[in-house]
Design a protein around this motif. Structure first.
Motif, mmCIF file in Angstrom:
data_model
loop_
_atom_site.group_PDB
_atom_site.id
_atom_site.type_symbol
_atom_site.label_atom_id
_atom_site.label_comp_id
_atom_site.label_asym_id
_atom_site.label_seq_id
_atom_site.Cartn_x
_atom_site.Cartn_y
_atom_site.Cartn_z
ATOM 1 N N ILE A 105 -5.156 38.900 -19.120
ATOM 2 C CA ILE A 105 -4.131 38.260 -19.940
ATOM 3 C C ILE A 105 -2.874 38.136 -19.103
ATOM 4 N N GLY A 127 1.194 36.234 -18.582
ATOM 5 C CA GLY A 127 2.348 35.746 -19.326
ATOM 6 C C GLY A 127 2.337 34.241 -19.471
ATOM 7 N N PRO A 128 3.328 33.688 -20.108
ATOM 8 C CA PRO A 128 3.308 32.253 -20.391
ATOM 9 C C PRO A 128 3.368 31.412 -19.118
ATOM 10 N N THR A 137 5.018 25.808 -23.216
ATOM 11 C CA THR A 137 4.493 27.024 -22.599
ATOM 12 C C THR A 137 3.267 27.494 -23.373
ATOM 13 N N TRP A 152 0.068 30.852 -23.406
ATOM 14 C CA TRP A 152 -0.426 32.144 -22.892
ATOM 15 C C TRP A 152 -1.931 32.019 -22.641
ATOM 16 N N PRO A 206 -5.703 33.652 -26.834
ATOM 17 C CA PRO A 206 -5.237 32.825 -25.723
ATOM 18 C C PRO A 206 -5.261 31.340 -26.081
ATOM 19 N N ILE A 248 4.611 34.768 -28.981
ATOM 20 C CA ILE A 248 3.483 35.453 -28.343
ATOM 21 C C ILE A 248 2.309 35.398 -29.312
#
Length: 809
Positions: A94, A96-97, A108, A110, A194, A364
């Protein structure tokens, strides 16, 4: 049986108030259990939504007493190629953006970075297009492909099937959309959904680094599918054999390496252990809610059976069997419990749908789908039937011992008043004790949240704005990033009202950040077993301490002279100084090594803080100069004495004045802390709701007991008033028993709450029922609940008119 049901329905229609009270009481209890069980099912019991999920495990790296779900990519390759017990293994990470640009529109997202065999290992089929495969990987930066999640495709591309094959820019680099994941697939971690999946070999392109090639960089997580017939013990033994080989082959990075297996979905045991303990404790308290509801209804049914003593006596005298009467009473209880279960489940489903759509941290993609399934409906049905049987059998003793001749002659059951402490009294004491435990739990949660809000974080988030940007996302090469970051600091510092501004690579108590092994200066063997500390690692600029409100305890702050041409320096926290050097004084001017040989001098010591979670033990931390440890992320902390809205607008204008294409996300630091406080707030809300339900049940229980007592003793009270009894004597006679039972139950509940300290510690932060405020709060709350519940019966008792009452009698 059909006749019994019809008769039970007719009997219940005669008592609408009683039926409504019973149904609402059960609906609260069963609804609470349905909601909690559905969350437990989603987090713990339900496997991943992949084929043959029971054979899929997260592979954890074990070192000393630590277990981590993160592996190095080279170790993953060795595990994948050398094991004999796993059908397949895949790695994912995983991150970050990233900046996404399609048709001129920038946003953006993720993503997951995933190995080429990720989808094949899980047995997932694409919704549209195709997935990337191991054959697409031909070295680093060799697979510029993207697979979109269904939700991202639906939300950003409006179900346009033509996106497959279309180009997209990710952090200014071209990629091709090759497929859409199926709707039900959200990756392999339950909390994180995601937006897209990118081959892990593209990490240098997307992230701007090649950490995937370093055996000491533990970032990806690894999942494996055991072969059919292979046990988890055999799989662990196989992995540990490979771990022993890795320890000998790469002692600097892997000495002492062992492995374990955990169920996937909760970042191994990192979240799995706390989540299981939390849900077990919450399920226990929800079960107590239902038990209190059953005790309440058992008391009501016993009172109702006593009121129907003459009817039961007549039926027995006319030749009815006691078993038939009991069966009809149970039919009434089952009908009530099923109605309560249906209403409670309906309300629970609405709550669960809201929880599934809830995104607690803005920007997020963290949420948990907890929609009910067949297990939830089955549990609700079984709880309804069990509850009906549980409180429906309470009147059995009354019916079995009923004397029809005595009841018909005197108009009352021969057993009434024969015992000083009846079954109804015992049920009421049980109910109040359970409610006291629930009230204590909710007050403990509130106190724990208050402590977490006023804990020492090592920084002061109030009056601080965050301006988050990624220079790589904006297209800046690595050699231009430090210069741009300096310009940003200077420009923001000139904004009127700004008192301090600084930069940090990752915020404490937020997603991201990393830790590194630290060695003493005389260490020459950099094996993991020789490290002096495992320290959190941050890059900061001069001014960060003032902007963050972090106190400098000794030495100096970093300066702009600490650049890449100067010797490497660092600030460390108190815990680091004591653990590595022995004291703060010895740390100043001392040297330490990290990352297998890099050397830095300590120039300052700062206060300790919280870095990963609120409940963590104190951790060492080190802060390097952002000019000596370059990173593309530029997260500015801006402390000011102006209104946040004004500063937000000024920040955006200033930074876009430097670069109009710079992606910026501006927010307050207190908003950012929502993620760190999420668990404490959820626990507080959950226990607060359960405590409220417990309080409601306590009120109904005491009210029912007091009302029944007054109604049955009205003639006696009338005689007492006629003979000169004053108001105090009337209240003592009519309500004294109810308040004695309230006191007994409350004391028992407080005792149980003190014994449940360990259970509560699994649920809330810094839980302790021994807190004087909690003990006093529970006592005061139960007293107030008793007064509220007894108010109406007390008014009725005091309003007794002996002339009217005795004339009517």
């Amino acid at each position: 049986m059909l006749n019994d049901l019809k008769f039970a329905f007719r009997q219940l229609k005669k008592s609408p108030g009683f039926v409504l009270t019973a149904i609402v009481t059960l609906a609260l209890g069963i609804g609470a259990n349905a909601v909690v069980f559905s969350v437990l099912n989603a987090l713990v019991l339900r496997p991943l939504n992949v084929p043959q999920a029971e054979n899929v495990f997260t592979i954890q790296r074990s070192f000393s007493t630590m277990q981590s779900p993160s592996q190095s990519y080279p170790d993953y390759l060795d595990l994948r190629d050398r094991n004999r017990t796993f059908e397949s293994m895949a790695a994912f990470q995983i991150i970050g953006p990233v900046g996404v640009k399609t048709d001129g529109n920038a946003s953006t997202a993720w993503p997951y970075l995933a190995s080429g065999n990720y989808f094949d290992s899980l047995g997932i089929q694409p919704y549209k297009g195709r997935f990337f495969h191991a054959s697409d990987e031909r070295g680093m930066n060799s697979a510029p492909y993207v697979v979109l999640s269904y939700a991202y495709w639906h939300g950003h591309f409006h179900d346009d099937a033509g996106v497959v094959g279309r180009g997209v820019e990710i952090n200014k680099h071209p990629f091709t959309i090759i497929g859409i994941a199926p709707p039900a697939f959200r990756g392999t971690e339950l909390f994180f959904a995601p937006a897209m999946f990118i081959p892990i070999v593209e990490e240098p392109t997307v992230q701007g680094n090649d950490g995937v090639n370093h055996r000491g960089n533990h970032s990806p997580m690894v999942i494996g599918r055991l072969r059919p017939g292979v046990s988890t013990a055999q799989g662990i033994a196989d992995l540990n054999a490979i771990g022993a080989w890795l320890s000998k082959a790469y002692p600097t990075d892997d000495e002492g390496l062992k492995f374990s297996l955990a169920r996937p979905g909760l970042i191994g045991d990192m979240l799995g252990g706390p989540a299981k303990a939390f849900m077990a404790g919450l399920m226990l308290l929800a079960g107590l809610i239902l038990l209190a509801a059953c005790a309440n209804l058992g008391s009501l049914f016993a009172a109702r059976a006593a009121d129907r003593a003459k009817e039961v006596a007549l039926r027995l005298a006319l030749g009815s069997r006691r078993g038939l009467i009991l069966r009809q009473l149970l039919c009434e209880a089952i009908l009530v419990s099923l109605a309560g279960g249906v209403i409670g489940l309906a309300g629970g489903v609405l709550i669960l749908h809201g929880l599934s759509a809830w995104q607690p941290i803005p920007d997020i993609p963290i949420n948990v789908p907890v929609n009910p399934d067949i297990r939830t409906y089955t549990v609700a049905l079984l709880l309804s039937l069990a509850s009906g049987l549980l409180f429906g059998i309470v009147p059995v003793r009354q019916v079995m011992r009923a004397d029809p001749w005595q009841t018909i002659r005197t108009g009352m059951s021969s057993t009434v008043g024969s015992r000083r402490f009846s079954a109804r009294d015992a049920l009421l004491v049980t109910q109040i004790a359970i409610c006291a435990v629930l009230v204590a739990s909710s007050l403990v949660a509130v106190r724990g949240l208050a402590r977490s809000l006023h804990s020492s974080y090592g920084f002061l988030p109030q009056n601080v704005m965050l301006a988050d940007s990624d220079l790589q996302m904006a297209g800046y090469p690595a050699d231009r990033m430090p210069q741009m970051q300096e310009h940003m600091l200077e420009a923001v510092r000139a904004i009127p009202g700004v008192t301090a501004v600084g930069y940090i690579s990752n915020l404490p108590l937020s997603i991201g950040g990393g830790d590194s092994y630290v060695y003493t200066d005389n260490t020459i063997d950099y094996r993991p077993t020789n490290y002096a500390a495992d320290a959190m690692d941050y890059n900061i600029s001069p001014g960060y301490l003032d902007a963050a409100g972090t106190r400098l305890l000794a030495g100096r702050d970093l300066s702009m002279n600490d650049n890449d041409k100067a010797p490497k320096v660092a600030l460390v926290n108190r815990q680091f100084a004591v653990k590595v050097f022995g004291s703060i004084d010895k740390a100043i001017g001392g040297h330490f090594k990290f990352w297998g040989g890099d050397r830095a001098q300590v120039v300052g010591v700062v206060e300790d803080g919280k870095y990963r979670t609120l409940t963590e033990d104190q951790m060492p931390a080190m802060f390097f100069s952002f000019q000596q440890q370059k990173t593309p992320r530029a997260l500015l902390l801006v402390r000011s004495n102006r209104d946040p809205q004004e500063i937000s607008g000024a920040l955006e204008r200033t930074l876009h004045g430097l670069d109009a294409g710079l992606p910026i996300n501006i927010r307050t630091w207190t908003v950012e802390l929502n993620g760190a406080l999420f668990a404490a707030r959820v626990a507080t809300i959950a226990l607060g709701v359960l405590g409220l339900l417990g309080a409601m049940l306590a009120v109904t229980g005491v009210f029912g007991m007091a009302s029944y007592s007054v109604s049955k003793r009205l003639r006696e009270l009338g005689i007492r008033v006629a003979l000169g009894a004053d108001r105090q004597q009337v209240l003592r006679t009519s309500l004294g028993r109810a308040f004695r039972l309230l006191a007994i139950g409350s004391i028992a509940g407080l005792g149980l709450g003190l014994l449940a300290t360990r259970v509560l510690s699994f649920i809330v932060y810094q839980a302790t029922p021994k807190d004087p405020l909690v003990l006093g709060g529970v006592t005061l709350t139960m007293l107030m609940l008793g007064l509220v519940a007894a108010w109406i019966p007390a008014r009725r008792a005091l309003a007794v008119d002996p002339l009217i009452l005795l004339r009517d009698e």
